[in-house]
Design an enzyme around this catalytic site. Structure first.
Site, mmCIF file in Angstrom:
data_model
loop_
_atom_site.group_PDB
_atom_site.id
_atom_site.type_symbol
_atom_site.label_atom_id
_atom_site.label_comp_id
_atom_site.label_asym_id
_atom_site.label_seq_id
_atom_site.Cartn_x
_atom_site.Cartn_y
_atom_site.Cartn_z
ATOM 1 N N MET A 1 0.871 -1.205 -0.123
ATOM 2 C CA MET A 1 -0.023 0.020 -0.081
ATOM 3 C C MET A 1 0.944 1.207 -0.007
ATOM 4 S SD MET A 1 -3.052 1.126 2.658
ATOM 5 C CE MET A 1 -3.626 2.531 2.514
ATOM 6 N N THR A 2 1.990 1.256 0.732
ATOM 7 C CA THR A 2 2.809 2.529 1.118
ATOM 8 C C THR A 2 3.503 2.941 -0.376
ATOM 9 O OG1 THR A 2 2.820 2.534 3.284
ATOM 10 C CG2 THR A 2 4.410 3.598 2.281
ATOM 11 N N ASP A 3 3.933 1.802 -0.756
ATOM 12 C CA ASP A 3 4.703 2.030 -2.112
ATOM 13 C C ASP A 3 3.632 2.431 -3.588
ATOM 14 O OD1 ASP A 3 7.276 0.650 -1.659
ATOM 15 O OD2 ASP A 3 6.071 -0.721 -0.963
ATOM 16 N N GLU A 4 2.663 2.086 -3.218
ATOM 17 C CA GLU A 4 1.644 2.401 -4.403
ATOM 18 C C GLU A 4 1.050 3.850 -3.920
ATOM 19 O OE1 GLU A 4 0.854 0.883 -6.799
ATOM 20 O OE2 GLU A 4 1.099 -1.463 -6.599
ATOM 21 N N ALA B 1 4.018 6.140 -5.146
ATOM 22 C CA ALA B 1 4.135 6.015 -6.545
ATOM 23 C C ALA B 1 3.343 7.172 -7.082
ATOM 24 C CB ALA B 1 3.630 4.652 -7.063
#
Length: 392
Positions: free
Chosen positions: A179-182, A185
């Site tokens: 979730m955090t990466d998305e 992004a």
């Protein structure tokens, strides 16, 4: 494939980001995710990998007979892939040839690593004054934690997000997806477009400092304000949130789970009337419902538990209240709305999500999934050297 639309059809319309050249030095998800969003809408994204390749190629599920993971094919779709060894003079020279007229550089090394390689922002902007440099890290380019290892899990814990997940009295939980990466992004892509707009107007490039922790802290809504002004600390409430009651997941008589939300007074009143509590003063306002959370949630849970899912869904929709079945991927692939909207696409035999937003004049589209290792090195570097020679 029956359950997936073919990728968005090619169109003669010029893509919104056509003509934007991006060099991507990032690995795994957050930085490459930002590059993916730019590539989806027409930017030429050149992904630079080291001799060992991006670890995302080996992360997660890999189809039978395939070399690369579905994660790789999704996050790095629509990009060209180039292999360079930046520990060598030849590799560095090739990277400079790519950067000479690039509009964007995306990197997610630890602070100082890009500078140590000789590609720090000062030197980049000296050679290419209009370049936008997106720097993605765990904690930012400075501060006490800047050099700590930064992964999504750590940002979820430190941002306050993980502390809210879980049942009352239970342990804090972590989201079971990246979730955090998305989120980061999307933040990176947005910030890059903002900087490109400035460069377009002024010819000035700049450095963008985006990080996992700040991105997650930003989505905490009014909780920082509530603590600063009222000392409020939100407890773990399972699927609930403090200002919307009822809200959560509920099990029907046939075992099917549904999600219900009443995030406006008008919807809440329709739900209350449906379950026979329309005149109960304990639930007459947001504040009253929050103060009597346990009682109201018990009423709703019992009402749902006494009925099969088909009846619960029908009755909520009859009174125009918000409800949905809790879907898994099997359900999603059979869902009529996902089909009608073309939310799942197939490109070169790989099924994945289609582009994130519809644009009426300059639609994004899927051209290909993430490509094989070293697939474009020769062609991309040849074109870069031709451009370099034409400027000499």
């Amino acid at each position: 494939m029956d359950n997936a639309a073919s990728s968005t059809a090619a169109t003669s319309t010029r893509a919104a980001l056509e003509g934007i050249r991006v060099v991507e030095l990032a690995t795994v998800v957050a930085g490459p995710g930002a590059g993916r969003y730019l590539a989806d809408f027409g930017a030429e994204v050149i992904k630079v990998e080291g001799p060992g390749g991006d670890p995302t190629r080996r992360m997660g599920w890999i189809g039978p007979g395939e070399d690369d993971s579905y994660f790789w094919k999704l996050v790095n779709r629509n990009k060209q892939v180039v292999t360079l060894d930046l520990k060598t003079d030849e590799g560095k020279a090739s990277l400079w040839s790519l950067l000479q007229d690039a509009d964007v550089l995306i990197e997610n090394m630890r602070p100082g690593k890009l500078e140590a390689l000789g590609f720090g922002p000062d030197e980049l902007l000296r050679r290419n004054p209009k370049i936008v440099i997106l720097r993605v890290t765990g904690f930012g380019q400075d501060g006490p934690y800047a050099m700590h290892p930064g992964f999504a899990t750590i940002a979820e814990a430190m941002s306050g997000f993980s502390g809210l997940l879980g049942e009352a009295g239970g342990p804090p939980l972590l989201p079971p997806i990246a979730m955090t990466d998305e989120v980061t992004a999307l933040v990176g892509a947005f910030a890059t477009l903002t900087a490109l707009r400035h460069a377009e107007r002024t010819g000035e490039g700049q450095t963008i400092d985006v990080n996992l922790l700040t991105s997650m802290f930003q989505i905490m809504g009014p909780l920082p304000s509530a603590f600063a002004h009222m000392g409020y600390l939100q407890p773990r409430l399972g699927a609930g949130i403090p200002y919307t009651v009822p809200r959560g997941t509920y099990r029907c008589a046939d075992g099917v789970w549904v999600a219900i939300s009443s995030s406006s007074d008008s919807v809440a009143k329709r739900v209350l009337a449906l379950i026979g509590l329309g005149e109960d003063e304990r639930f007459s306002s947001f504040q009253a419902r929050s103060q009597n959370r346990e009682a109201l949630e018990t009423y709703v849970a019992e009402w749902v538990a006494a009925r099969p899912a088909e009846e619960v869904l029908r009755e909520f929709r009859r009174v125009d209240a918000a409800i949905a079945k809790v879907l898994d991927m099997k359900d999603i692939f059979a869902d009529e709305h996902f089909r009608a909207r073309g939310m799942i696409a197939e490109v070169d035999g790989v099924v994945m999500q289609d582009v994130v937003a519809r644009m009426s004049k300059t639609p994004g589209r899927l051209r290909h999934p993430g490509r094989k290792f070293d697939a474009d090195t020769k062609d991309v570097l040849s074109r870069a050297r031709v451009r370099e020679g034409s400027k000499a």
